[in-house]
Design an enzyme around this catalytic site. Structure first.
Site, short mmCIF file in Angstrom:
data_model
loop_
_atom_site.label_atom_id
_atom_site.label_comp_id
_atom_site.label_asym_id
_atom_site.label_seq_id
_atom_site.Cartn_x
_atom_site.Cartn_y
_atom_site.Cartn_z
N ASN A 256 -30.16 22.45 15.81
CA ASN A 256 -30.04 23.41 14.71
C ASN A 256 -29.14 22.78 13.64
O ASN A 256 -27.93 22.70 13.82
CB ASN A 256 -29.43 24.71 15.24
N TRP A 257 -29.77 22.36 12.56
CA TRP A 257 -29.01 21.65 11.52
C TRP A 257 -28.17 22.60 10.66
O TRP A 257 -27.37 22.15 9.84
CB TRP A 257 -29.97 20.85 10.64
N LYS A 258 -28.38 23.89 10.80
CA LYS A 258 -27.65 24.88 9.98
C LYS A 258 -27.77 24.50 8.49
O LYS A 258 -28.79 23.96 8.09
CB LYS A 258 -26.20 24.99 10.46
N HIS B 259 -29.16 34.31 15.28
CA HIS B 259 -28.01 33.41 15.48
C HIS B 259 -26.72 34.17 15.15
O HIS B 259 -26.70 34.98 14.22
CB HIS B 259 -28.15 32.17 14.60
N GLY C 225 -19.03 25.52 17.34
CA GLY C 225 -18.31 24.75 16.33
C GLY C 225 -16.81 24.66 16.57
O GLY C 225 -16.06 24.28 15.69
N GLY D 235 -25.77 22.23 17.67
CA GLY D 235 -25.43 22.32 16.26
C GLY D 235 -24.92 20.97 15.75
O GLY D 235 -25.67 20.02 15.55
N GLY D 236 -23.60 20.88 15.57
CA GLY D 236 -22.97 19.70 14.98
C GLY D 236 -23.46 18.37 15.50
O GLY D 236 -23.75 17.45 14.72
N GLU E 1 -24.18 33.37 13.57
CA GLU E 1 -23.74 33.23 12.17
C GLU E 1 -24.51 34.20 11.28
O GLU E 1 -23.96 34.72 10.30
CB GLU E 1 -23.91 31.77 11.72
N SER F 52 -20.98 23.86 21.11
CA SER F 52 -20.27 22.59 21.30
C SER F 52 -20.88 21.70 22.38
O SER F 52 -20.16 21.06 23.15
CB SER F 52 -18.79 22.84 21.59
N GLU G 54 -25.38 31.62 23.37
CA GLU G 54 -24.40 30.90 22.57
C GLU G 54 -23.13 31.74 22.48
O GLU G 54 -23.01 32.61 21.59
CB GLU G 54 -24.94 30.65 21.17
P1 13P Z 1 -22.24 23.64 17.67
O1 13P Z 1 -23.04 22.74 18.61
O2 13P Z 1 -21.88 22.95 16.39
O3 13P Z 1 -21.09 24.27 18.37
O4 13P Z 1 -23.23 24.82 17.24
C1 13P Z 1 -23.94 25.50 18.22
C2 13P Z 1 -24.94 26.37 17.57
O5 13P Z 1 -24.58 27.35 16.93
C3 13P Z 1 -26.34 26.00 17.66
O6 13P Z 1 -27.17 27.01 17.19
#
Ligand code: 13P
Length: 252
Positions: free
Chosen positions: A8-10, A95, A173, A233-234, A97, A212, A167
């Site tokens: 997930n590149w956000k 999600h 993050g 994510g990251g 967020e 993470s 999640e």
């Molecule tokens: P991180 O891997 O950056 O913690 O993000 C997880 C995430 O929200 C994937 O959708």
């Protein structure tokens, strides 16, 4: 069951950055294990650009959101049909967020899941508790509410057509990962809820862990019985980290 590792590149990446990501990542693609499915989920505007890059590979792609209405006067929104039209396989729904910053609720999540399934997209439905909820012993109650309300009235004929992602909000993050045991406890609970709802096919619904995930902790998480992949994510923004997570069992 084929494990799914989705990046997930956000709200990250520009075309230039996507170019350098793929310059490196595509060199590693021939070494990806066949038994594992990989997907990249870029921002809407880069879906066509990423899909061009992925031509000739077996890697899937998807979107980070959709709007549940079919079409019309909904400025700024993107429909399920548009995503299907671009060749998306997956769409992330609910999600944390989006729940936190964009007023997403279990009701909107529910409508979005139905819209996605109705157009042949596979939703990756995110659930998870906040730190406060965990610390006050409400984790299971929260997860149960999100799953039950999110999936209310949803019908499923094939288990591959639905993916759940657990999640924990406190792990996103933050560099704080749930331990494999903490995650497995919740994954097993989600499996039980899915069984009550969908019966036997629920054993083949993939439940991903997200929060993470890194090359260093992926193997420990993925070996748990009810963890069937990862939503990254990251670490998915870096081609080497993402590749090493996909190949978690071969030491990268
Ligand atoms: P991180 O891997 O950056 O913690 O993000 C997880 C995430 O929200 C994937 O959708």
């Amino acid at each position: 069951m084929r494990e799914l590792i989705a990046g997930n590149w956000k709200m990250n990446m520009t075309r230039k950055e996507i170019d350098s990501f793929f310059e490196e990542f595509l060199r590693m693609v021939p070494y990806l294990p066949n038994e594992r499915e990989v997907a990249i989920i870029p921002p809407f505007v880069y879906i066509p650009y990423v899909s061009e890059k992925l031509k000739g590979t077996t890697i899937n792609y998807g979107a980070q959101n959709l709007f549940y209405e079919e079409k019309g006067a909904f400025t700024g929104e993107v429909s399920a049909e548009m995503l299907k039209d671009l060749g998306c396989t997956y769409v992330i729904i609910g999600h944390s967020e989006r729940r936190k910053y964009f007023c997403e609720t279990d009701e909107t999540v529910n409508r979005k899941i139905k819209a996605a399934l109705g157009k042949g997209l596979t939703p990756i439905v995110c659930v998870g508790e906040t730190l406060e909820e965990r610390e006050s012993g409400k984790t299971f109650e929260i997860i149960e509410g999100q799953i039950r309300k999110g999936l209310d009235g949803v019908e499923l004929s094939e288990p591959e057509r639905l993916v759940i992602a657990y999640e924990p909000v406190w792990a996103i993050g933050t560099g704080k990962t749930a331990t494999p045991q903490q995650a497995e406890e919740v994954h097993a609970f989600i499996r039980k809820l899915l069984k009550e709802k969908f019966g036997e096919i629920s054993k083949d619904i993939r439940i991903l862990y997200g929060g993470s995930v890194k090359p260093e902790n992926a193997a420990g998480l993925m070996e748990m019985e009810n963890i069937n992949g990862a939503l990254v994510g990251g670490a998915s923004l870096d081609p080497v980290s993402f590749y090493r997570i996909i190949r978690y069992d071969s030491g990268g």
